[in-house]
Scaffold this active site. Structure first.
Site, short mmCIF file in Angstrom:
data_model
loop_
_atom_site.label_atom_id
_atom_site.label_comp_id
_atom_site.label_asym_id
_atom_site.label_seq_id
_atom_site.Cartn_x
_atom_site.Cartn_y
_atom_site.Cartn_z
N GLU A 73 0.89 -1.45 0.18
CA GLU A 73 0.03 -0.15 0.07
C GLU A 73 0.76 1.25 -0.05
O GLU A 73 0.55 2.33 -0.74
CB GLU A 73 -1.00 0.01 1.10
N HIS A 204 13.62 -23.81 9.73
CA HIS A 204 13.89 -23.62 8.28
C HIS A 204 15.06 -24.22 8.18
O HIS A 204 16.20 -23.78 8.75
CB HIS A 204 13.77 -22.15 7.83
#
Length: 252
Positions: A73, A204
């Site tokens: 945005e 991860h």
């Protein structure tokens, strides 16, 4: 230094705590003004400002610690205000149109944009050998409950490249996108997501095959007070800020 934060949540709080002796003034914009008020109560160098006021402020860096949606945005507006930008929510660049428009506008400015490593490490290595990389595999193990599952044995719930991961898990691709940006290729990064009842935190594992060598990294991160964000993610911004403001630089 003077900082403008886009986002006044837990990540901003961690950075302010770690960098209190370095930050003279911290301007913060967040749609949730109560979060900013909480930070103002804790820190005496915090002031609320509207985003459009950035252009008139003396700030060294704008730091995005809000969300993928917030970066999409406001990212282009920040570039228009001629300020250097540090980005945490790299998943915004999974949007091909936003990525194209952002890079196009950036190339027509003198601004610098810094993509932090976030919840992982090894990005300096990937930056060094990106043109020699043949394949990167990201395997993320998550507690089943975080994926809305009730299972007793591990289960692979996704396998594919970053582009496919973006389509399936649009709100959970920051790590995959960061790796793809560092590798300069969204198709070289293969993603595997595993629901594993034996783990309590996201893990991860990054495996790199390249002409320079083969490498393996594993990261088991503690969450911050916001369980959606690892503690390491805002600390990666702290590390970048300290490295940018020293004459003795280590690593990339």
């Amino acid at each position: 230094m003077n900082i403008f934060f886009l986002g006044g949540g837990n990540s901003a709080k961690i950075i302010l705590e770690e960098m209190y002796d370095y930050i003279e003034k911290a301007y913060i914009y967040d749609k949730n003004k109560e979060q900013v008020d909480e930070l103002k109560y804790i820190f005496d160098n915090v002031e609320y400002k509207e985003l459009d006021e950035i252009k008139d402020l003396d700030v060294d860096y704008v730091i995005e610690v809000a969300s993928v949606e917030a970066l999409k945005e406001y990212g282009l507006k920040i570039l228009d205000m001629n300020k250097d930008l540090i980005v945490l929510s790299t998943g915004a660049f999974a949007d091909k149109i936003f990525r194209y428009n952002f890079v196009k506008k950036l190339n027509n400015t003198n601004n610098k944009v810094y993509i932090v490593s976030g919840a992982i490490g090894g990005i300096d290595l990937i930056n060094t050998i990106y043109d020699k990389i043949e394949k990167i595999t990201l395997t993320t193990r998550k507690p089943p409950k975080s994926l809305g599952l009730e299972i007793t044995e591990e289960k692979i719930i996704f396998e594919g490249n970053t582009i496919e991961a973006i389509e399936r898990f649009p709100k959970n691709v920051n790590v995959a996108v960061t790796l793809s940006l560092a590798a300069r290729n969204f198709e070289k990064v293969e993603v595997r997501i595993i629901a594993d009842p034996k783990v309590e935190r996201n893990i991860h594992t990054i495996e790199i095959i390249s002409k320079a060598g083969n490498y393996r990294f594993e990261f088991e991160n503690y969450p911050s007070k916001n369980p959606k964000t690892s503690y390491l993610a805002p600390l990666s911004i702290v590390g970048l800020l300290k490295n940018l403001n020293t004459n003795f630089k280590i690593g990339g």
